[in-house]
Design an enzyme around this catalytic site. Structure first.
Site, short mmCIF file in Angstrom:
data_model
loop_
_atom_site.label_atom_id
_atom_site.label_comp_id
_atom_site.label_asym_id
_atom_site.label_seq_id
_atom_site.Cartn_x
_atom_site.Cartn_y
_atom_site.Cartn_z
N THR A 16 -46.08 -52.25 -31.88
CA THR A 16 -46.15 -50.80 -31.52
C THR A 16 -47.17 -50.63 -30.61
O THR A 16 -47.15 -49.35 -30.03
CB THR A 16 -45.76 -49.78 -32.66
OG1 THR A 16 -46.77 -50.06 -33.53
CG2 THR A 16 -44.37 -49.91 -33.47
N SER A 229 -53.56 -44.71 -36.66
CA SER A 229 -52.28 -45.44 -36.16
C SER A 229 -52.30 -45.09 -34.73
O SER A 229 -52.75 -44.18 -34.07
CB SER A 229 -50.91 -44.97 -37.15
OG SER A 229 -50.91 -43.65 -36.56
N LYS A 230 -51.16 -45.56 -34.11
CA LYS A 230 -51.00 -45.39 -32.83
C LYS A 230 -50.83 -43.85 -32.55
O LYS A 230 -51.12 -43.40 -31.52
CB LYS A 230 -49.75 -46.30 -32.33
CG LYS A 230 -50.14 -46.64 -30.80
CD LYS A 230 -48.69 -47.35 -30.18
CE LYS A 230 -48.19 -46.77 -29.33
NZ LYS A 230 -46.71 -46.69 -29.48
N GLN A 231 -49.78 -43.41 -33.64
CA GLN A 231 -49.49 -41.89 -33.28
C GLN A 231 -50.74 -41.11 -33.29
O GLN A 231 -50.84 -39.89 -32.86
CB GLN A 231 -48.62 -41.55 -34.66
CG GLN A 231 -47.33 -42.10 -34.53
CD GLN A 231 -47.23 -43.65 -34.89
OE1 GLN A 231 -48.13 -44.13 -35.62
NE2 GLN A 231 -46.08 -44.35 -34.21
#
Ligand code: GLU
Length: 294
Positions: A16, A229-231
């Site tokens: 992701t 995280s990416k988020q």
């Protein structure tokens, strides 16, 4: 059948985004745990959640791991190439009455799934997803750092989805099938997955698969305390000595001596030789799990 006398760990990133510091810690911890005991380390790309896959992320993850000197054993596996295995597992669960088709939409189910479709699809409903039938016996597992933790799946989780309405097999099922099929003997990963482990142990029991050794690593958090995280805007890591030192420090491992300079390969060798999982700190136990009464 995989050779069960070999220690086999794995890193299982979802493609992701690029490797960030949190995923580096998971990669390094699982690598050191397996390699320090003469084991193998596998790389499995968990790409079933296709809408979240990012083009180019897999290539970038692999290149970054290689630059750090974290080389994996055997070919890279991808979950998207293993769908028939998950289908076969689902069919076994259905045949044993341990899973059932569900006609409820996400909007129908707020909070715990009330088991609406347990006794068959309500009239006029079509199969949307498949759920695993939990029971009210606590599921316990041993983590090397946390000790034995238990969860009442019925009260904390409910019948959970093993194949989603939009098609893909759920992470919980795929991870269990893959770890067993690949002969993984230890699962070393971030503590955010502590709460998923009882679901995985219940699926292992239902499918007659072995339970691996578990070790959950302290999460890397943002300044606001959220999981990196990416988020939460995690930046890609640069494969350099300072980053590797920081990841080793996060795992409580001794700093490689200065004389090794910036040589990542030598630093990884040193870290492998001196790795001791007992130095790793634990996070708080999630509220959905309870330590086993002694
Ligand atoms: N693919 C999962 C993730 O990236 C990890 C799964 C696991 O290690 O069991 O969060």
């Amino acid at each position: 059948m995989p050779d069960s006398s070999v220690i086999r760990g794995r890193f299982a990133p979802s493609p992701t985004g690029p490797l960030h510091f949190g995923s580096l810690v998971a990669a390094l911890g699982s690598f050191l745990s397996a390699k320090s005991r003469g084991g193998q380390w596998l790389l499995r790309v968990e790409d079933l959640d296709t809408p979240r896959n990012v083009p180019g992320a897999e290539e970038s993850l692999l290149a970054c791991l290689e630059s750090f000197g974290l080389s994996w054993d055997g070919p890279v596996t991808r979950q998207s190439e293993r769908i028939p295995l998950y289908q076969a597992a689902l069919e076994r669960l259905l045949a044993a009455g341990q899973a059932y088709p569900c006609g409820c939409s996400r909007q129908d189910v707020a909070g715990l799934y009330p088991g609406t479709c347990r006794k068959g699809l309500p009239k006029g409903r079509e199969t949307r997803s498949f759920r695993f039938k939990v029971n009210n016996l606590p599921i316990c597992f041993k983590d090397e750092l946390y000790g034995t933790l238990c969860q009442d799946l019925e009260r904390q989780v409910g019948d959970f989805v093993v194949r989603r309405a939009d098609g893909p097999f759920a992470y919980q099922l795929a991870v269990v099938v893959d770890d067993a099929a690949q002969g993984v003997t230890e699962v070393v990963r971030g503590a955010d997955l502590l709460d998923s482990t009882p679901r995985q142990v219940a699926l292992q029991a239902a499918l007659g698969l072995p339970t691996p050794r578990y070790l959950h690593l302290p999460l890397v958090r943002t300044r606001e305390g959220e999981k990196l995280s990416k988020q939460t805007g995690a930046a890609a890591v640069t494969p350099d000595a300072a980053t590797l030192r920081a990841a080793l420090a996060h795992l409580g491992q001794p700093a490689p001596p200065e004389r090794l300079g910036n040589n990542l390969k030598l630093m990884i060798e040193y870290a492998t030789e001196y790795f001791d999982y007992k130095r790793i700190k634990t996070d708080e136990i999630p509220a959905t799990l309870a330590p086993a009464a002694v």
